[in-house]
Design an enzyme around this catalytic site. Structure first.
Site, short mmCIF file in Angstrom:
data_model
loop_
_atom_site.label_atom_id
_atom_site.label_comp_id
_atom_site.label_asym_id
_atom_site.label_seq_id
_atom_site.Cartn_x
_atom_site.Cartn_y
_atom_site.Cartn_z
N CYS A 59 -50.71 7.76 8.74
CA CYS A 59 -49.82 8.94 8.53
C CYS A 59 -49.64 9.25 7.20
O CYS A 59 -49.19 8.64 6.48
CB CYS A 59 -48.52 8.69 9.23
SG CYS A 59 -47.45 9.94 9.32
N GLU A 67 -1.00 11.16 -10.48
CA GLU A 67 -2.17 10.45 -11.00
C GLU A 67 -3.26 10.60 -9.66
O GLU A 67 -2.81 10.74 -8.53
CB GLU A 67 -2.01 9.01 -11.52
CG GLU A 67 -1.05 8.17 -10.71
CD GLU A 67 -0.91 6.90 -11.29
OE1 GLU A 67 -1.08 5.84 -10.75
OE2 GLU A 67 -0.22 7.07 -12.39
N ASP A 89 -10.67 6.31 -4.73
CA ASP A 89 -11.03 5.52 -3.38
C ASP A 89 -11.91 4.27 -3.67
O ASP A 89 -13.06 4.55 -4.01
CB ASP A 89 -11.80 6.59 -2.69
CG ASP A 89 -12.16 6.21 -1.23
OD1 ASP A 89 -11.26 5.23 -0.86
OD2 ASP A 89 -12.84 6.73 -0.45
N GLU A 104 -7.56 0.07 -9.34
CA GLU A 104 -8.56 -0.02 -8.36
C GLU A 104 -10.13 -0.04 -9.09
O GLU A 104 -10.34 0.42 -9.97
CB GLU A 104 -8.71 1.72 -7.98
CG GLU A 104 -9.07 1.79 -6.69
CD GLU A 104 -8.14 1.57 -5.52
OE1 GLU A 104 -7.35 1.02 -5.81
OE2 GLU A 104 -8.65 1.78 -4.44
N CYS A 114 -45.47 12.71 16.20
CA CYS A 114 -44.99 12.75 14.85
C CYS A 114 -45.23 13.91 14.10
O CYS A 114 -46.29 14.46 14.14
CB CYS A 114 -45.50 11.57 13.70
SG CYS A 114 -45.40 11.85 12.04
N SER A 120 0.89 -1.17 -0.06
CA SER A 120 -0.05 0.13 0.21
C SER A 120 0.98 1.32 0.00
O SER A 120 2.17 0.84 -0.11
CB SER A 120 -1.18 -0.09 1.23
OG SER A 120 -0.13 0.21 2.31
S1 IVH Z 1 -0.41 2.83 -6.60
C1 IVH Z 1 2.75 0.00 -4.61
N1 IVH Z 1 -2.07 4.22 -7.65
O1 IVH Z 1 -4.37 3.39 -2.62
C2 IVH Z 1 1.92 1.10 -4.89
N2 IVH Z 1 -2.61 3.22 -5.78
O2 IVH Z 1 -3.44 3.85 0.01
C3 IVH Z 1 0.51 0.80 -5.46
N3 IVH Z 1 -4.97 3.68 -5.11
O3 IVH Z 1 -3.60 0.43 -2.35
C4 IVH Z 1 -0.43 1.48 -5.40
N4 IVH Z 1 -5.30 5.06 -6.71
O4 IVH Z 1 -5.57 0.76 -3.68
C5 IVH Z 1 -1.61 3.45 -6.64
N5 IVH Z 1 -3.13 5.91 -8.68
C6 IVH Z 1 -3.11 5.13 -7.77
C7 IVH Z 1 -3.99 4.78 -6.87
C8 IVH Z 1 -3.93 3.67 -5.96
C9 IVH Z 1 -5.81 4.41 -5.53
C10 IVH Z 1 -4.99 2.82 -3.74
C11 IVH Z 1 -4.40 1.33 -4.03
C12 IVH Z 1 -3.51 1.36 -2.69
C13 IVH Z 1 -3.95 2.37 -2.04
C14 IVH Z 1 -3.18 2.92 -0.96
#
Ligand code: IVH
Length: 668
Positions: free
Chosen positions: A430, A112, A116, A173, A407, A81
């Site tokens: 109601c 980039e 979410d 994602e 109510c 992550s």
């Molecule tokens: S790169 C090793 N790029 O954010 C790095 N992650 O908080 C791999 N996420 O686990 C992730 N947009 O689920 C990357 N443009 C993006 C992303 C992204 C959303 C998520 C992804 C990651 C989490 C980390």
């Protein structure tokens, strides 16, 4: 045969191209109808030549039986992550660390949007989609191949597949677009289901479905932003990698920034923050990656995250405004919800003038008073919420809020049920519940009354023409035509629509009655088991509890609904008007989940009689026949099955034991 094969391949290629234009580029070049014709032609050819069906055919997006569970799969390369930063200073510190590690080596950044959603890995071998796995704990995740295949923007075969690498594992994602999320929640609310709190939860919940047919109905989409294991291709920079993914027909982020240095990256972050509301999906930050992949080994990883990438989280947008008043809304189920009436203020690109305060405990916990200056936020951009009170701005004139004991709509006493935080109005007469009840009663998924939209329901109730669903059935053309903005023609259509609703399937009526906790799916089950409204009304608790997928709470709710004289009166009146209260015919229910599938029952089932099992299958759209043939989709084998089982095995027809059959009936 050769011709068929050639045409099949040609059709698949055409459909793939059109899929890409429609779902990835969002610029289709043919009409939906033309597209459907291509798909239909392919389906027909594949039906005639089943040996030519391949797993990457566009017809194979929704396939297979509901799973019993997901298989766990280890990631070849762990899915790390990102470390998060919450300020520009912290973000610059990351740059400092990178420069220190790299010394004089020149490098650049790539920035980039951070989406979410739910992280996923998809493996292509020689250009063909083979498997999709969730991030899980980063080391191993769930095999959600069938669910990911239902996402139309995911190619089942890469473009330019002749040069496709031996292995290409892409990572990205899965998310739900804001519009799709809003629509899904609307439908769920109409069906009396709990809405999802935000698009992320909706996406996660959709991927967790064991039945891919349910996932297929959810508006999921995907953006790919990284690679895992690859063989037969190399990318020197991250930009190169993203361009290649695009070239392979994979959906990538609609906006990215190549940045020479950290200042350029910060400028990009600021630009993204101003345009993030224009994206179709929620963006909770930005991700910055060192662009030169050749430097990744040198930079290495910490335990959880790479040292070559970092996330910058935007602050959820907040604004301060005045809480003018707290009003109380009464929902269809009678729940009283306090609502903040705000001095209009712009948050996350839209003007907010109301926000939910959830319930009185929430108000007490945050000590929210009328007249307060409050901070509002768009939680997950979709639902506005009051975060806190600006206590420094208190003048002493603010008034504490008291939940009404009556109510606000019908003035009957409100009650709090044991174990619930919400106050409810339980008066079915109601008007607040009434409009919603009538709307629910007439809705597409319930009695499906053509021409009875929200505005008309308002008018009918406000003009005193309708004070319960029974009244709909005594409306006359003249009465309706006399309403504002109604002509004779539309009045006639409405009356026709109401008339037609008298012959609806029983489950629709059961659902339309608005019994707490009874959704359309349980209504279908109940129709299947009881066969008539009278039998359902007479059912005792033990009978109701014995129905699969009707739990104790639902059973109790059904039982008490039919012990309420007022409810019984309504049902009697509906019957007097000639509404159908029996299971119609013995044919399968149209549009059900098992439509087109033929079942044969053999042996004794412990939880159902033969008739009940037959009803359950029919209520879900399947049909039941007595003898096994090649056309049989499935044989359900109970205790001491007869020769039908042997025949099924000989013909290679799928056999379900009782447990698997129950799972099939109950699949969500
Ligand atoms: S790169 C090793 N790029 O954010 C790095 N992650 O908080 C791999 N996420 O686990 C992730 N947009 O689920 C990357 N443009 C993006 C992303 C992204 C959303 C998520 C992804 C990651 C989490 C980390």
């Amino acid at each position: 045969m050769v011709d068929a094969q050639a045409r099949i391949e040609e059709l698949r290629e055409l459909i793939r191209q059109h899929n890409h234009r429609y779902y990835v580029d969002a610029s289709p070049t043919i009409s939906d109808r033309e597209y459907d014709l291509l798909l239909r032609e392919l389906e027909d050819l594949e039906k005639k030549h089943p040996q030519l069906v391949t797993s990457d055919s566009p017809t194979q997006r929704i396939g297979g039986e509901p799973l019993n569970g997901f298989e766990t799969v280890a990631h070849n390369i762990p899915m790390l992550s990102l470390s998060n930063t919450y300020s520009k200073d912290e973000f610059r510190e990351f740059d400092g660390r990178v420069r220190k590690l790299l010394g004089d080596t020149p490098f650049s950044y790539f920035l980039e949007p951070k989406i979410d959603g739910v992280a996923i890995s998809i493996r292509y071998e020689r250009g063909v989609f083979v498997r999709a796995v969730t991030r899980g704990d980063g080391i191993k995740g769930d095999d959600v191949t069938l669910n990911i295949k239902t996402i139309k923007s995911v190619p089942l075969r890469l473009q330019s597949s002749k040069t496709a690498p031996a292995v290409l594992e892409v990572r990205g994602e899965v998310f739900m677009r804001k519009d799709g999320f809003a629509r899904l929640n609307e439908t769920r609310q109409e069906q009396g289901l709990e809405p999802f709190a935000n698009p992320r939860n909706a996406a996660a919940g959709s991927l967790k479905q064991l039945d891919p047919r349910i996932t297929a109905e959810r508006p999921l989409d995907i953006v790919l932003y990284a690679v895992g294991s690859v063989q037969g291709v190399e990318f020197s920079t991250h930009e190169d990698c993203i361009l290649s993914l695009r070239h392979f027909g994979l959906p990538t982020s609609p906006r990215t920034w190549k940045c020479a240095d950290i200042d350029a990256a910060i400028a990009a972050i600021d630009e993204l923050e101003t345009i993030k509301h224009d994206f179709a999906f929620e963006i909770d930050g930005a991700v910055m990656k060192v662009n030169e992949r050749t430097l990744y080994d040198d930079l290495g990883n910490t335990a959880k995250s790479p040292r070559w990438a970092v996330a910058y989280k935007y602050e959820p947008e907040q604004a301060e405004t005045i809480l003018r008043d707290i009003t109380v809304q009464v929902g269809r189920t009678g729940v009283l919800t306090p609502v903040a009436e705000l001095e209009p203020v712009v948050v996350s690109g839209s003007t907010i003038s109301r926000a939910t305060l959830h319930n009185e405990e929430e108000i007490a916990r945050k000590d929210i008073r009328i007249g307060d200056r409050v901070v509002v936020e768009k939680a997950g951009e979709v639902i506005p919420a009051v975060v806190r009170v600006n206590l420094d701005a208190r003048t002493g004139d603010e008034k504490p809020f008291q939940m009404p004991s009556e109510c606000p709509v019908c003035e009957s006493k409100v009650v709090k049920r044991e174990g619930e935080v919400a106050w409810r109005c339980e008066n079915l007469q109601c008007p607040a519940l009434l409009k919603q009840w009538i709307r629910h009663f007439a809705a597409r998924g319930a009695m499906d009354i053509d021409g009875l939209g929200d505005v008309l329901v308002e008018q009918l109730v406000d003009n005193g023409l309708v004070s319960n669903p029974v009244d709909l059935y005594s409306l006359t053309v003249e009465q309706v035509a006399a309403l504002e903005r109604m002509g004779t023609k539309s009045a006639e259509n409405l009356i026709k629509g109401i008339e037609a609703s008298k012959r609806r399937d029983l489950w629709r009526l059961i659902f339309a009655l608005g019994i707490r906790h009874v959704g359309s799916r349980s209504a279908q089950t109940l129709e299947g088991v009881f066969g008539s409204l009278d039998a359902l009304i007479a059912a005792e608790m033990d009978q109701l509890e014995a129905v699969h997928d009707v739990g104790a709470v639902v059973a109790q709710s059904i039982h008490s609904h039919f012990r309420e004289p007022h409810n019984l009166e309504i049902i009697r009146a509906l019957k007097d008007h000639g509404l159908n209260t029996e299971r119609l015919g013995s044919g399968p229910v149209e549009g059900g989940r098992l439509e087109g599938r033929t079942f044969v029952l053999t042996g004794t089932l412990s939880s159902f009689t033969r008739d009940q099992a037959t009803e359950r299958i029919r209520s879900l759209g399947g049909s039941v026949t007595s003898s096994v043939s090649k056309k049989t989709s499935c044989v359900v084998a109970g205790e001491s099955p007869g020769s039908k089982l042997a025949k099924a095995q000989k013909l290679g027809v799928e056999v379900l034991d009782e447990a698997a059959f129950i799972r099939l009936l109950e699949a969500e």
